[in-house]
Design a protein around this motif. Structure first.
Motif, mmCIF file in Angstrom:
data_model
loop_
_atom_site.group_PDB
_atom_site.id
_atom_site.type_symbol
_atom_site.label_atom_id
_atom_site.label_comp_id
_atom_site.label_asym_id
_atom_site.label_seq_id
_atom_site.Cartn_x
_atom_site.Cartn_y
_atom_site.Cartn_z
ATOM 1 N N ARG A 457 0.831 -1.202 0.000
ATOM 2 C CA ARG A 457 0.000 0.000 0.000
ATOM 3 C C ARG A 457 0.862 1.247 0.000
ATOM 4 N N GLY A 458 0.519 2.185 -0.875
ATOM 5 C CA GLY A 458 1.214 3.453 -0.946
ATOM 6 C C GLY A 458 0.402 4.560 -0.319
ATOM 7 N N GLU A 459 0.914 5.792 -0.425
ATOM 8 C CA GLU A 459 0.207 6.917 0.187
ATOM 9 C C GLU A 459 -1.103 7.190 -0.533
ATOM 10 N N GLU A 460 -1.083 7.137 -1.873
ATOM 11 C CA GLU A 460 -2.322 7.319 -2.625
ATOM 12 C C GLU A 460 -3.143 6.048 -2.499
ATOM 13 N N PHE A 461 -4.372 6.205 -2.077
ATOM 14 C CA PHE A 461 -5.188 5.030 -1.787
ATOM 15 C C PHE A 461 -6.656 5.373 -2.015
ATOM 16 N N ILE A 462 -7.440 4.369 -2.365
ATOM 17 C CA ILE A 462 -8.882 4.551 -2.542
ATOM 18 C C ILE A 462 -9.520 4.649 -1.159
ATOM 19 N N GLU A 463 -9.889 5.853 -0.788
ATOM 20 C CA GLU A 463 -10.426 6.077 0.551
ATOM 21 C C GLU A 463 -11.878 5.590 0.651
ATOM 22 N N GLY A 464 -12.238 5.122 1.842
ATOM 23 C CA GLY A 464 -13.614 4.745 2.121
ATOM 24 C C GLY A 464 -14.064 3.467 1.453
ATOM 25 N N ALA A 465 -13.123 2.574 1.125
ATOM 26 C CA ALA A 465 -13.498 1.310 0.481
ATOM 27 C C ALA A 465 -14.295 0.442 1.450
ATOM 28 N N ALA A 466 -15.356 -0.170 0.939
ATOM 29 C CA ALA A 466 -16.179 -1.044 1.775
ATOM 30 C C ALA A 466 -15.493 -2.377 2.037
ATOM 31 N N PHE A 467 -14.561 -2.757 1.172
ATOM 32 C CA PHE A 467 -13.845 -4.036 1.307
ATOM 33 C C PHE A 467 -12.421 -3.828 0.795
ATOM 34 N N SER A 468 -11.446 -4.287 1.564
ATOM 35 C CA SER A 468 -10.051 -4.127 1.161
ATOM 36 C C SER A 468 -9.272 -5.390 1.497
ATOM 37 N N TYR A 469 -8.789 -6.052 0.460
ATOM 38 C CA TYR A 469 -7.984 -7.262 0.631
ATOM 39 C C TYR A 469 -6.647 -7.009 -0.054
ATOM 40 N N ILE A 470 -5.707 -6.459 0.716
ATOM 41 C CA ILE A 470 -4.369 -6.151 0.202
ATOM 42 C C ILE A 470 -3.387 -7.077 0.899
ATOM 43 N N GLU A 471 -2.770 -7.957 0.147
ATOM 44 C CA GLU A 471 -1.871 -8.976 0.699
ATOM 45 C C GLU A 471 -0.538 -8.933 -0.039
ATOM 46 N N PRO A 472 0.442 -8.158 0.482
ATOM 47 C CA PRO A 472 1.729 -8.018 -0.214
ATOM 48 C C PRO A 472 2.526 -9.320 -0.320
ATOM 49 N N SER A 473 2.215 -10.305 0.531
ATOM 50 C CA SER A 473 2.961 -11.558 0.468
ATOM 51 C C SER A 473 2.527 -12.426 -0.700
ATOM 52 N N ALA A 474 1.408 -12.095 -1.336
ATOM 53 C CA ALA A 474 0.934 -12.862 -2.497
ATOM 54 C C ALA A 474 1.719 -12.464 -3.733
ATOM 55 N N SER A 475 1.852 -13.399 -4.655
ATOM 56 C CA SER A 475 2.645 -13.147 -5.857
ATOM 57 C C SER A 475 1.883 -12.333 -6.882
ATOM 58 N N SER A 476 0.562 -12.433 -6.876
ATOM 59 C CA SER A 476 -0.241 -11.785 -7.917
ATOM 60 C C SER A 476 -1.680 -11.644 -7.441
ATOM 61 N N ALA A 477 -2.423 -10.779 -8.120
ATOM 62 C CA ALA A 477 -3.844 -10.640 -7.804
ATOM 63 C C ALA A 477 -4.606 -11.891 -8.217
ATOM 64 N N SER A 478 -4.165 -12.543 -9.290
ATOM 65 C CA SER A 478 -4.817 -13.783 -9.733
ATOM 66 C C SER A 478 -4.699 -14.867 -8.674
ATOM 67 N N GLU A 479 -3.584 -14.888 -7.941
ATOM 68 C CA GLU A 479 -3.405 -15.860 -6.863
ATOM 69 C C GLU A 479 -4.434 -15.637 -5.762
ATOM 70 N N LEU A 480 -4.657 -14.370 -5.383
ATOM 71 C CA LEU A 480 -5.632 -14.059 -4.341
ATOM 72 C C LEU A 480 -7.042 -14.447 -4.773
ATOM 73 N N VAL A 481 -7.392 -14.153 -6.020
ATOM 74 C CA VAL A 481 -8.734 -14.474 -6.515
ATOM 75 C C VAL A 481 -8.926 -15.982 -6.606
ATOM 76 N N ALA A 482 -7.873 -16.700 -7.034
ATOM 77 C CA ALA A 482 -7.966 -18.166 -7.113
ATOM 78 C C ALA A 482 -8.224 -18.766 -5.735
ATOM 79 N N GLU A 483 -7.576 -18.220 -4.689
ATOM 80 C CA GLU A 483 -7.796 -18.706 -3.324
ATOM 81 C C GLU A 483 -9.228 -18.447 -2.877
#
Length: 670
Positions: A457-483
């Motif tokens: 996560r950087g300083e610029e961010f989508i504020e007020g998100a109803a759901f946030s799943y940010i996992e820097p240990s994952a290799s890719s967004a496709s990996e998170l969605v597959a899980e």
């Protein structure tokens, strides 16, 4: 006064020359007995006249010397004669000094404040005396001020250009109050043990390892007179003064991060800590909210770092020398999938979008999220802009989808705005920075937003998100969605084979075919999940193959490489070539395969007015932190930055300056 003294000196020299000429002329006439002078003026008379002449000259020279000395050490006029005695008393009461210079910036007059304070500066160049005042002269603004310190007093100085007048206001008392107030402003912080829940399962609460970490945190707080209160087994509240915090930050550089990291050396899962601090606001309740937000950002960026939130200013980041530990938590994946499904079911429709210059992972994870929406019969569309999509991604779309499929599944950014309703859920994947999404306006208009991302996560961010799943240990967004697809409640999600192939290609891209340090156990399990849904690994591999021209271009870029630091390679493309961002990333991946290379930065022009940097690391250098200093971001071992209206050479210069300044702070132990 300077001009007066100069005039007196000149007149004295002229007078002496005239007298010498007269004396020499008289002796010449007397010696040759012109006009029978010898008979008129005897030697005795001449000697008497000479003595009188010398005496008169001595008196004159003494008077002139006294006059010059007096003018040298006193002002030409008393301030009261210029501005009136009443006004002068006001200036004395307000401790205001006045100073006038000539056209050569020589001080020609001061009021009594300077002499009363033993500041004798007449005839001196003002900028030789106080170089900081040059800033006032260079500025055309008469309202501009600077602060200087003279003999223990602090002055705020203003310059009136037309009058060549400098006004000195003694603000010592006010400055001391301001300094005291600033030094004692409250700073609220939160300290968290990053991986306490993971490690404490196998380690007793009273073990030496945990005790050593707690002692390090307590010693650290005591050193800076900080109030420390443990409110959870893995979290502490900190309250301290700003003067102590500045020492902690600017001088000691939050050394406790390194201390705790050293304690974990040799351990299978070492402890690290993160800290979030808030300051610059008088309300401690607000500071507490800011501190909690700061620690959330530190944790979402992978931990082992400090985030400082100063009110109404940009966030500051320190540390981040450890890559995010892989957390293979099926429970978390199930909880996240359940939460996201709840939002999807409650929405009227769903719009899914990735980032600009969409790659295989961005579009692949978007397709996976659409499959989740389809499983609950919720209308969903994927934002797709051919003009902002990499060529390999467009090729994959043309291979896997017919025109009818594309029209059914995907929409342009313009059409996405037409689909936006009051209860629409917008899901953003593979990015969390609004400016980098395919349609930033969509986020401005949306009432509910969900985020699925694997970048720190950087300083610029989508504020007020109803759901946030940010996992820097994952290799890719496709990996998170597959899980999430695998571990979703009831496990009734159907993933089409074409979607699974797209997602597998995304994993291949972001892990460089599992060579990246981010590839771990969960990455291979995600790939197995996709294979179960019919992913074609041969086809996914084919999407990433290079054309001959691209291969030649990569070789050309690699040939123009330098090593500004040991283990660091910088490669520059030709300014004339316009190159896709994916190609820059491939050059970086290929360079990283060379033995001895710890980090590489590839710079190329990706548009008529755009230059990009693609960075890769083997885990010993935090490239995300480096490029964040340049306005970019990404992952610990993979990062990028984009620049408008500049050249490759200018970006290279900026990169080298950033490396010079921060390389020692971003190196870590492999």
């Amino acid at each position: 006064m300077f001009q007066t003294i100069k005039s007196l000196k000149l007149k004295t020299i002229v007078l002496v020359l005239i007298e010498l000429l007269l004396v020499a002329g008289f002796f010449t006439l007397w010696f040759y007995d012109i006009w029978s002078l010898r008979s008129v003026i005897s030697v005795t008379i001449m000697c008497v006249c000479l003595v009188v002449f010398i005496f008169i000259n001595a008196i004159a020279f003494i008077s002139i010397f006294y006059s010059i000395s007096k003018k040298r050490f006193t002002t030409d006029f008393k301030a009261a004669n210029i501005i009136g005695s009443d006004v002068q008393e006001a200036y004395d009461f307000g401790m205001i000094g006045l100073l006038v210079v000539d056209e050569n910036d020589i001080i020609i007059w001061t009021n009594e404040l300077f002499s009363d304070r033993q500041i004798n500066i007449l005839d001196n160049n003002i900028f030789d005396w106080q170089p900081a005042l040059k800033e006032l002269k260079d500025s055309k603004d008469d309202e501009k001020t600077v602060k200087i310190e003279i003999n223990g007093h602090t002055y705020e100085v203003k310059h009136l250009h037309d009058a060549m007048l400098y006004i000195f206001k003694d603000v010592t008392v006010a400055e001391s109050y301001y300094t005291y107030s600033r030094d004692h402003e409250p700073v609220v912080g939160v300290i968290m043990i990053d991986n306490y829940q993971d490690v404490s399962i196998n380690i007793d609460e009273n073990s030496d390892q945990i005790a050593a970490v707690r002692k390090a945190i307590n010693d650290f707080a005591n050193k800076y007179n900080a109030f420390l209160k443990r409110y959870r087994s893995d979290a502490y509240m900190v309250i301290m003064f700003q003067k102590d915090f500045e020492i902690m930050k600017d001088i000691d550089k939050f050394y406790v991060l390194d201390t705790v990291r050293e304690l974990g050396k040799g351990q299978e899962t070492p402890f690290t800590i993160s800290m979030g601090f808030a300051l610059g606001f008088p309300d401690v309740v607000k500071l507490n909210e800011m501190a909690v937000s700061a620690i959330d950002i530190a944790m979402s960026r992978g931990g082992d770092q400090v985030v400082i939130s100063k009110y109404d200013q940009e966030l500051e980041f320190f540390g981040g020398k450890s890559e995010a530990q892989e957390r293979h938590n099926k429970v978390k994946a199930r909880v996240m999938a359940n939460s996201l499904l709840g939002l999807i079911k409650a929405a009227s429709n769903v719009i899914i979008m990735g980032h600009k210059d969409s790659d295989l992972d961005s579009l692949g994870s978007s397709l996976g999220l659409k499959a989740i929406c389809d499983s609950v019969n919720k209308p969903a569309s994927v934002v797709f802009d051919p003009k902002s999509t990499e060529s390999k991604t467009k090729y994959a779309v043309s291979v896997l989808f017919s025109r009818d499929d594309i029209n059914r599944v995907m929409v342009t950014p313009h059409d996405a705005m037409d689909k936006l309703k009051a209860n629409t859920l917008v899901i953003v994947t593979d990015v969390h920075r609004p400016s980098m999404t395919l349609c930033p306006k969509l986020l401005e208009e949306a009432t509910k937003v969900a985020i699925v991302d694997h970048h720190r996560r950087g300083e610029e961010f989508i504020e007020g998100a109803a759901f946030s799943y940010i996992e820097p240990s994952a290799s890719s967004a496709s990996e998170l969605v597959a899980e999430m697809i695998q571990f979703a409640p009831n496990n009734k999600i159907h993933l089409p084979a074409s979607y699974a192939t797209f997602m597998l290609a995304g994993i291949y891209l972001d892990t460089n075919f599992f060579r990246s340090k981010t590839a771990g156990e969960r990455t291979f399990e995600a790939s197995m999940i996709l294979k179960d849904f019919g992913a074609d690994n041969t086809q996914a591999d084919d999407f990433l193959k290079d054309e001959f021209e691209e291969y030649a271009l990569k070789t050309k870029i690699m040939s123009n490489s330098t090593t500004p630091y040991l283990g660091v390679v910088v490669s520059l493309a030709d300014q004339k070539d316009i190159i896709e961002g994916a190609t820059l990333a491939k050059v970086a991946n290929q360079t990283l395969q060379i033995k001895g290379v710890n980090a590489c930065f590839v710079i190329g022009r990706t548009g008529e007015k755009e230059v990009k940097i693609s960075a890769r690391s083997d885990g010993t250098i935090n490239v995300q932190s480096l490029l964040e200093k340049m306005g970019g971001g990404g992952h610990f071992t993979m990062a990028a930055a984009s620049f408008e209206n500049t050249t490759i050479e200018e970006v290279n210069t900026k990169l080298l300056e950033t490396l010079d300044q921060y390389i020692s702070f971003v190196r870590t132990v492999k």
